[in-house]
Design a protein around this motif. Structure first.
Motif, PDB file in Angstrom:
ATOM      1  N   TYR A  97       9.848  -3.142   7.653  1.00 34.05           N
ATOM      2  CA  TYR A  97       8.576  -3.558   7.047  1.00 34.05           C
ATOM      3  C   TYR A  97       7.454  -3.202   8.008  1.00 34.05           C
ATOM      4  O   TYR A  97       7.657  -3.130   9.228  1.00 34.05           O
ATOM      5  N   GLU A  98       6.263  -2.993   7.471  1.00 31.68           N
ATOM      6  CA  GLU A  98       5.116  -2.593   8.284  1.00 31.68           C
ATOM      7  C   GLU A  98       3.884  -3.391   7.875  1.00 31.68           C
ATOM      8  O   GLU A  98       3.605  -3.541   6.681  1.00 31.68           O
ATOM      9  N   TYR A  99       3.153  -3.871   8.874  1.00 30.01           N
ATOM     10  CA  TYR A  99       1.782  -4.316   8.656  1.00 30.01           C
ATOM     11  C   TYR A  99       0.881  -3.197   9.151  1.00 30.01           C
ATOM     12  O   TYR A  99       1.135  -2.642  10.233  1.00 30.01           O
ATOM     13  N   GLN A 113      12.768   3.727   3.230  1.00 31.63           N
ATOM     14  CA  GLN A 113      12.838   3.671   4.701  1.00 31.63           C
ATOM     15  C   GLN A 113      11.942   2.579   5.256  1.00 31.63           C
ATOM     16  O   GLN A 113      12.304   1.917   6.205  1.00 31.63           O
ATOM     17  N   HIS A 114      10.737   2.412   4.686  1.00 25.94           N
ATOM     18  CA  HIS A 114       9.923   1.269   5.086  1.00 25.94           C
ATOM     19  C   HIS A 114       8.964   0.869   3.983  1.00 25.94           C
ATOM     20  O   HIS A 114       8.689   1.646   3.067  1.00 25.94           O
ATOM     21  N   ILE A 115       8.487  -0.388   4.088  1.00 26.48           N
ATOM     22  CA  ILE A 115       7.617  -0.978   3.065  1.00 26.48           C
ATOM     23  C   ILE A 115       6.361  -1.461   3.769  1.00 26.48           C
ATOM     24  O   ILE A 115       6.443  -2.258   4.707  1.00 26.48           O
ATOM     25  N   ASN A 116       5.213  -0.944   3.333  1.00 26.04           N
ATOM     26  CA  ASN A 116       3.951  -1.234   4.031  1.00 26.04           C
ATOM     27  C   ASN A 116       3.102  -2.256   3.294  1.00 26.04           C
ATOM     28  O   ASN A 116       2.865  -2.138   2.088  1.00 26.04           O
ATOM     29  N   PHE A 117       2.609  -3.215   4.064  1.00 28.66           N
ATOM     30  CA  PHE A 117       1.581  -4.135   3.582  1.00 28.66           C
ATOM     31  C   PHE A 117       0.355  -4.003   4.467  1.00 28.66           C
ATOM     32  O   PHE A 117       0.466  -4.043   5.703  1.00 28.66           O
ATOM     33  N   SER A 135       0.788  -1.243   0.000  1.00 31.42           N
ATOM     34  CA  SER A 135       0.000   0.000   0.000  1.00 31.42           C
ATOM     35  C   SER A 135       0.813   1.283   0.000  1.00 31.42           C
ATOM     36  O   SER A 135       0.380   2.266  -0.581  1.00 31.42           O
ATOM     37  N   HIS A 136       1.960   1.329   0.703  1.00 33.69           N
ATOM     38  CA  HIS A 136       2.747   2.565   0.659  1.00 33.69           C
ATOM     39  C   HIS A 136       4.215   2.316   0.950  1.00 33.69           C
ATOM     40  O   HIS A 136       4.604   1.206   1.319  1.00 33.69           O
ATOM     41  N   VAL A 137       4.979   3.375   0.718  1.00 35.22           N
ATOM     42  CA  VAL A 137       6.422   3.273   0.908  1.00 35.22           C
ATOM     43  C   VAL A 137       6.905   4.474   1.712  1.00 35.22           C
ATOM     44  O   VAL A 137       6.428   5.599   1.510  1.00 35.22           O
ATOM     45  N   LEU A 190       2.268  -2.151  12.922  1.00 33.56           N
ATOM     46  CA  LEU A 190       3.408  -2.829  13.544  1.00 33.56           C
ATOM     47  C   LEU A 190       4.578  -2.730  12.570  1.00 33.56           C
ATOM     48  O   LEU A 190       4.455  -3.144  11.418  1.00 33.56           O
ATOM     49  N   TYR A 191       5.678  -2.145  13.034  1.00 34.75           N
ATOM     50  CA  TYR A 191       6.891  -2.013  12.213  1.00 34.75           C
ATOM     51  C   TYR A 191       7.956  -2.953  12.767  1.00 34.75           C
ATOM     52  O   TYR A 191       8.133  -3.032  13.995  1.00 34.75           O
ATOM     53  N   TYR A 192       8.684  -3.597  11.888  1.00 31.38           N
ATOM     54  CA  TYR A 192       9.732  -4.520  12.318  1.00 31.38           C
ATOM     55  C   TYR A 192      10.842  -4.523  11.285  1.00 31.38           C
ATOM     56  O   TYR A 192      10.656  -4.091  10.141  1.00 31.38           O
ATOM     57  N   HIS A 237      -4.891   7.612   2.599  1.00 34.04           N
ATOM     58  CA  HIS A 237      -4.280   8.714   3.359  1.00 34.04           C
ATOM     59  C   HIS A 237      -2.834   8.985   2.962  1.00 34.04           C
ATOM     60  O   HIS A 237      -2.440  10.135   2.799  1.00 34.04           O
ATOM     61  N   HIS A 238      -2.012   7.931   2.845  1.00 31.92           N
ATOM     62  CA  HIS A 238      -0.667   8.182   2.313  1.00 31.92           C
ATOM     63  C   HIS A 238      -0.169   7.005   1.495  1.00 31.92           C
ATOM     64  O   HIS A 238      -0.429   5.850   1.803  1.00 31.92           O
ATOM     65  N   ARG A 239       0.531   7.360   0.444  1.00 29.56           N
ATOM     66  CA  ARG A 239       1.175   6.397  -0.461  1.00 29.56           C
ATOM     67  C   ARG A 239       2.683   6.542  -0.384  1.00 29.56           C
ATOM     68  O   ARG A 239       3.422   5.631  -0.728  1.00 29.56           O
TER      69      ARG A 239
END
Ligand SMILES: [Fe+2]
Length: 284
Positions: A244-246, A193-197, A139-141, A234-236, A179-181
């Motif tokens: 990575y983020e859920y 910096q992070h990868i969201n799922f 969903s976003h980066v 949750l970021y890990y 809200h954010h991409r």
């Protein structure tokens, strides 16, 4: 104005491809799609791939954005070239390895690399992971920026990208109702910096929290709820220091009168529940 319609893919440098893919499949819950040369492709949704891990480091990081037509692609190339930005058409080999019809590349003022792509492939088979993390989509980066205001100006000048909130100078930017991409993240160099799922429910986030804790994966932030987007998160940390983020429940902005809000750069602004990000600024 360049109209981005979707995130297409990420390319992420990995010092050890096997380690990166093992983490992606066994820990994150992504599906391995294929291996080619020094690349391994994984996905968590209907895209051909969400991440292509490439042998290397941060210099390999790329964010792919989709436009709707070949006319839009050519207009985008010409608009950036006309503004004096270095743009380069992709090679035949590059198109084939990305599974896109065509693409060109450029960099933002920080030095992050991007590709504007046409017709990225979808998978003809549904996503079927070996670990059920409840992932619904990429969903976003999060993008590192050496000057958030300058980089936000870059995106809002040439693209249909707008801020939906700010935490300090860091903009939460989008090209659609989500809200954010792109989440700009102040740093001293470029990189993803992070990868969201997105996941299906808060239960998936909490199940993963216990799963990751038991595996001694470094939890960077959360579980918590973002004040800005309303998403629970949750970021890990995975291999190569990649975060990575859920998340679940990100705000969809349908109000045409919505205005972005300014929050201070404080732990409270990042989490409504009181979790503190494990970043240098907030360490006791
Ligand atoms: Fe995020």
């Amino acid at each position: 104005m360049i109209e981005i319609i979707d995130l297409a893919y990420l390319r992420v440098g990995a010092a050890n491809l096997e380690e990166a893919v093992q983490f992606a499949t066994e820990t994150i819950g992504l599906q391995e799609v294929r291996r080619e040369d020094d690349r391994i492709y994984v996905r968590g949704d209907e895209r051909d791939h969400d991440i292509c891990y490439v042998q290397g480091g941060v210099e390999q990081h790329v964010v792919g954005f989709e436009v709707a037509s070949d006319i839009a692609l050519e207009a985008a190339f010409n608009e950036l070239a006309g503004a004096g930005i270095d743009v380069e058409w992709g090679s035949e080999g590059g198109k084939a390895d990305r599974r896109v019809g065509n693409f060109f590349s450029f960099s933002d003022p920080t030095g992050n690399k991007f590709e504007i792509v046409l017709r990225p492939h979808k998978s003809a088979r549904r996503y079927f992971p070996t670990r059920d993390a409840g992932i619904s989509e990429f969903s976003h980066v999060g993008l590192k920026t050496t000057d958030a205001l300058r980089d936000e100006r870059f995106w809002t000048t040439y693209f249909n990208i707008h801020p939906n909130d700010w935490i300090g100078d860091a903009g939460l930017l989008s090209f659609d109702a989500v809200h954010h991409r792109i989440a700009l993240f102040p740093a001293d160099k470029h990189g993803i910096q992070h990868i969201n799922f997105q996941v299906d429910s808060i239960d998936d986030i909490m199940r993963s929290y216990y799963f990751l804790s038991e595996k001694q994966v470094h939890i960077v932030f959360g579980p918590g709820r973002h004040v800005t987007s309303g998403a629970m998160f949750l970021y890990y940390e995975g291999p190569d220091g990649m975060i990575y983020e859920y998340s679940h429940g990100v705000k969809i902005i349908e109000d045409p009168n919505y205005r972005p809000r300014q929050y201070p750069f404080t732990p409270e602004a990042f989490c409504a529940w009181g979790a503190k990000p494990d970043i240098p600024e907030f360490r006791d």
